[in-house]
Write a protein that holds these residues in place. Structure first.
Motif, PDB file in Angstrom:
ATOM      1  N   CYS A 257       0.313   8.938  -4.359  1.00  0.00           N
ATOM      2  CA  CYS A 257      -0.810  10.285  -3.967  1.00  0.00           C
ATOM      3  C   CYS A 257      -0.345  11.387  -2.962  1.00  0.00           C
ATOM      4  CB  CYS A 257      -2.222   9.091  -3.434  1.00  0.00           C
ATOM      5  SG  CYS A 257      -2.955   7.908  -4.657  1.00  0.00           S
TER       6      CYS A 257
ATOM      7  N   LEU B 156       0.541   4.825  -1.775  1.00  0.00           N
ATOM      8  CA  LEU B 156       0.388   6.149  -0.985  1.00  0.00           C
ATOM      9  C   LEU B 156       1.190   7.040  -0.990  1.00  0.00           C
ATOM     10  CD1 LEU B 156      -1.377   4.506   2.535  1.00  0.00           C
ATOM     11  CD2 LEU B 156      -2.617   5.607   0.409  1.00  0.00           C
TER      12      LEU B 156
ATOM     13  N   MET C  24      -6.900  -1.060  -4.748  1.00  0.00           N
ATOM     14  CA  MET C  24      -8.347  -0.564  -3.668  1.00  0.00           C
ATOM     15  C   MET C  24      -7.408  -1.266  -2.804  1.00  0.00           C
ATOM     16  SD  MET C  24     -10.261  -2.239  -7.180  1.00  0.00           S
ATOM     17  CE  MET C  24     -11.325  -1.588  -7.049  1.00  0.00           C
ATOM     18  N   ARG C  25      -6.757  -1.939  -2.298  1.00  0.00           N
ATOM     19  CA  ARG C  25      -6.520  -2.076  -0.678  1.00  0.00           C
ATOM     20  C   ARG C  25      -5.935  -0.864  -0.500  1.00  0.00           C
ATOM     21  NH1 ARG C  25      -4.895  -8.795  -0.734  1.00  0.00           N
ATOM     22  NH2 ARG C  25      -7.123  -9.367  -0.474  1.00  0.00           N
ATOM     23  N   ALA C  26      -5.938  -0.022  -0.897  1.00  0.00           N
ATOM     24  CA  ALA C  26      -4.400   1.417  -0.437  1.00  0.00           C
ATOM     25  C   ALA C  26      -5.946   2.287  -0.495  1.00  0.00           C
ATOM     26  CB  ALA C  26      -3.157   1.486  -1.624  1.00  0.00           C
ATOM     27  N   GLY C  27      -6.675   1.935  -0.811  1.00  0.00           N
ATOM     28  CA  GLY C  27      -7.961   2.798  -1.383  1.00  0.00           C
ATOM     29  C   GLY C  27      -7.690   3.962  -1.796  1.00  0.00           C
ATOM     30  N   LEU C  28      -7.457   3.180  -3.258  1.00  0.00           N
ATOM     31  CA  LEU C  28      -7.079   4.445  -4.326  1.00  0.00           C
ATOM     32  C   LEU C  28      -8.532   3.477  -5.392  1.00  0.00           C
ATOM     33  CD1 LEU C  28      -3.864   4.793  -3.537  1.00  0.00           C
ATOM     34  CD2 LEU C  28      -3.498   4.656  -6.276  1.00  0.00           C
ATOM     35  N   ARG C  29      -8.353   3.456  -6.602  1.00  0.00           N
ATOM     36  CA  ARG C  29      -9.893   3.291  -7.480  1.00  0.00           C
ATOM     37  C   ARG C  29      -8.685   2.596  -8.325  1.00  0.00           C
ATOM     38  NH1 ARG C  29     -15.266   3.668  -7.158  1.00  0.00           N
ATOM     39  NH2 ARG C  29     -15.958   6.175  -6.168  1.00  0.00           N
TER      40      ARG C  29
ATOM     41  N   PRO D 125      -5.848  12.832  -2.971  1.00  0.00           N
ATOM     42  CA  PRO D 125      -6.626  11.716  -1.968  1.00  0.00           C
ATOM     43  C   PRO D 125      -6.921  10.431  -2.535  1.00  0.00           C
ATOM     44  CG  PRO D 125      -8.751  13.555  -1.078  1.00  0.00           C
ATOM     45  CD  PRO D 125      -7.264  14.074  -2.762  1.00  0.00           C
ATOM     46  N   PRO D 126      -6.182   9.231  -2.209  1.00  0.00           N
ATOM     47  CA  PRO D 126      -6.112   8.361  -2.345  1.00  0.00           C
ATOM     48  C   PRO D 126      -7.420   8.109  -3.627  1.00  0.00           C
ATOM     49  CG  PRO D 126      -5.324   7.892  -0.729  1.00  0.00           C
ATOM     50  CD  PRO D 126      -6.110   9.515  -1.254  1.00  0.00           C
ATOM     51  N   GLY D 127      -8.908   8.152  -2.831  1.00  0.00           N
ATOM     52  CA  GLY D 127      -9.755   7.798  -3.144  1.00  0.00           C
ATOM     53  C   GLY D 127     -10.489   8.542  -4.665  1.00  0.00           C
TER      54      GLY D 127
ATOM     55  N   ALA E  29       0.533  -1.093   0.013  1.00  0.00           N
ATOM     56  CA  ALA E  29      -0.015  -0.076  -0.003  1.00  0.00           C
ATOM     57  C   ALA E  29       1.173   1.290   0.134  1.00  0.00           C
ATOM     58  CB  ALA E  29      -0.587  -0.297   0.555  1.00  0.00           C
TER      59      ALA E  29
END
Length: 241
Positions: free
Chosen positions: A165, A162, A190-195, A171-173, A158
């Motif tokens: 980003c 990050l 995706m587990r790191a919060g990205l698309r 932001p990751p999202g 991750a």
């Protein structure tokens, strides 16, 4: 599906260009180079033996798994030393490798699509490999490049996503990671919060016919980078630079 995308992180090998032809050329070029500059090394380590040495060095040095350049240099160093070659040739041997490593043949859609995407949003290269965007000739399309060796950890960790980003200031999202590898690219991001966008070309080296996991699914799937460029241009949530 429509969602905000303010930046893209992009894999390189097998996403913008196929790596297998590069790997095959590297073996031939290094063999030719050794025959000309260090014949004893070429005799002890022809293509198959050099490949086996490289694989052994990879296995025996897991702490360097994120730094393919260091592993390659170590392989060349061992080959020169064990064959009685001149270790002062190491830098020149590595340069022979690295020049060929950065001679890529893009997928037919890749360059035009990359330019279209970069006109929409900032693009960061995030790669476990060691391609150089300047040498490849596409650095103008990228805001930044983050190698695993520079970061100290490789995808799917991750932290590398990050870090990208953070450097992008997004932001990751609201960052979409695009790549060919199921685990290293899509699942890791995706587990790191990205698309996550799975770029699944027809000639994908993994030979996958469909997304293989039931527990997590990519936000987007395309069979070309042009498909992603089209989606960004249709997506009202994607800004124009």
């Amino acid at each position: 599906m429509s969602f905000p995308v303010r930046a893209i992180t992009l894999d390189l090998d097998d996403t913008l260009w196929p790596f297998a032809p590069i790997g095959a050329r590297i073996e031939r070029v290094l063999d030719d180079w050794m025959r000309a500059r260090s014949p004893a090394t070429a005799a002890m380590f022809p293509v198959e033996a050099m490949r086996a040495l490289r694989e052994r060095v990879w296995r025996e040095n897991p702490a360097l798994a994120y730094d393919l350049s260091a592993l390659r240099r170590l392989t060349l160093e061992i080959a020169l030393r064990d064959s009685g070659g001149d270790l002062s040739l190491l830098d020149e041997a590595y340069e022979a490798f690295y020049a060929e490593r950065n001679r890529v043949e893009f997928y037919p859609d890749a360059l035009e699509a990359l330019a279209r995407i970069a006109r929409r949003v900032p693009v960061a290269a995030v790669s476990n490999g060691n391609a150089d965007l300047v040498r490849v000739g596409i650095d103008e399309h990228f805001t930044l490049q983050l190698h695993a060796r520079e970061h100290g950890a490789a995808k799917p960790e991750a932290s590398i996503f990050l870090a990208a980003c953070e450097r992008l200031g997004v932001p990751p999202g609201e960052v979409l990671h695009v790549g060919d590898h199921v685990e290293a690219d899509v699942v890791g991001a995706m587990r790191a919060g990205l698309r996550g966008c799975w770029l699944h070309r027809d000639d994908h080296p993994g030979g996958l016919g469909a997304w293989p996991r039931a527990d997590i699914a990519p936000d987007l799937v395309f069979d070309s980078l042009a498909g992603l460029a089209d989606w960004l241009e249709r997506n009202p949530a994607a800004p124009r630079l």
